[in-house]
Design an enzyme around this catalytic site. Structure first.
Site, PDB file in Angstrom:
ATOM      1  N   ASP A   1      86.512  49.291  14.341  1.00 34.33           N
ATOM      2  CA  ASP A   1      85.573  48.235  14.695  1.00 34.33           C
ATOM      3  C   ASP A   1      84.282  48.466  13.915  1.00 34.33           C
ATOM      4  O   ASP A   1      83.765  49.589  13.877  1.00 34.33           O
ATOM      5  CB  ASP A   1      85.306  48.271  16.206  1.00 34.33           C
ATOM      6  CG  ASP A   1      84.577  47.043  16.712  1.00 34.33           C
ATOM      7  OD1 ASP A   1      83.497  46.713  16.161  1.00 34.33           O
ATOM      8  OD2 ASP A   1      85.060  46.425  17.663  1.00 34.33           O
TER       9      ASP A   1
ATOM     10  N   HIS B   1      93.377  40.565  19.640  1.00 32.66           N
ATOM     11  CA  HIS B   1      93.059  41.929  19.245  1.00 32.66           C
ATOM     12  C   HIS B   1      93.024  42.849  20.461  1.00 32.66           C
ATOM     13  O   HIS B   1      92.613  42.459  21.536  1.00 32.66           O
ATOM     14  CB  HIS B   1      91.751  42.027  18.454  1.00 32.66           C
ATOM     15  CG  HIS B   1      90.546  41.440  19.115  1.00 32.66           C
ATOM     16  ND1 HIS B   1      90.366  40.090  19.311  1.00 32.66           N
ATOM     17  CD2 HIS B   1      89.442  42.044  19.632  1.00 32.66           C
ATOM     18  CE1 HIS B   1      89.207  39.867  19.891  1.00 32.66           C
ATOM     19  NE2 HIS B   1      88.628  41.042  20.118  1.00 32.66           N
TER      20      HIS B   1
END
Length: 129
Positions: free
Chosen positions: A29, A93
């Site tokens: 991320d 996700h």
């Protein structure tokens, strides 16, 4: 318009890749809440996780599970948490989160980490796969 994750899949936007196959991609991320915070996505753009075909849904979670041992080996933690929220990016996700306490799962608090640190962390995780 393609989601930001589809643009990552196509290579239009760079990412710190952890693992990839024909169907799925795992990458760090860019705005993590914990060191090692990894996103796992299907390459096929689908907005809502429960709209995935059953087989794709199952394979996505199995792919995510395959990343966990490398994360645990690389980032000291009590366990890897899993979160699926699906509100910020209209592309399925899964968040894999190295956790030591419940405070580590607070999405309102981001950690500070440089691109260089992310690149090195991704390299270490890949090495442990």
């Amino acid at each position: 318009m393609a989601s930001i994750f589809s643009r990552i899949v196509s290579g239009e936007i760079p990412s710190h890749k952890i693992a990839e196959n024909d169907e799925f991609l795992a990458f760090l991320d860019a705005f993590p809440i914990a060191k090692g915070h990894t996103l796992v996505i299907p390459k096929k753009e689908v907005d809502y996780i429960f709209d995935l075909e059953d087989d794709l849904y199952s394979r996505l979670f199995l792919f995510a599970k395959s990343i966990v041992p490398a994360l645990e080996k690389t980032v000291p933690c009590v366990r890897i948490g899993v979160s699926v929220i699906g509100l910020e990016v209209p592309h399925v996700h899964i968040h894999l989160l190295p956790l030591n306490s419940m405070k580590d799962a607070d999405f309102s608090k981001k950690i500070k980490i440089t691109q260089e640190e992310l690149a090195e962390l991704a390299r270490q995780i890949r090495q442990n796969i």
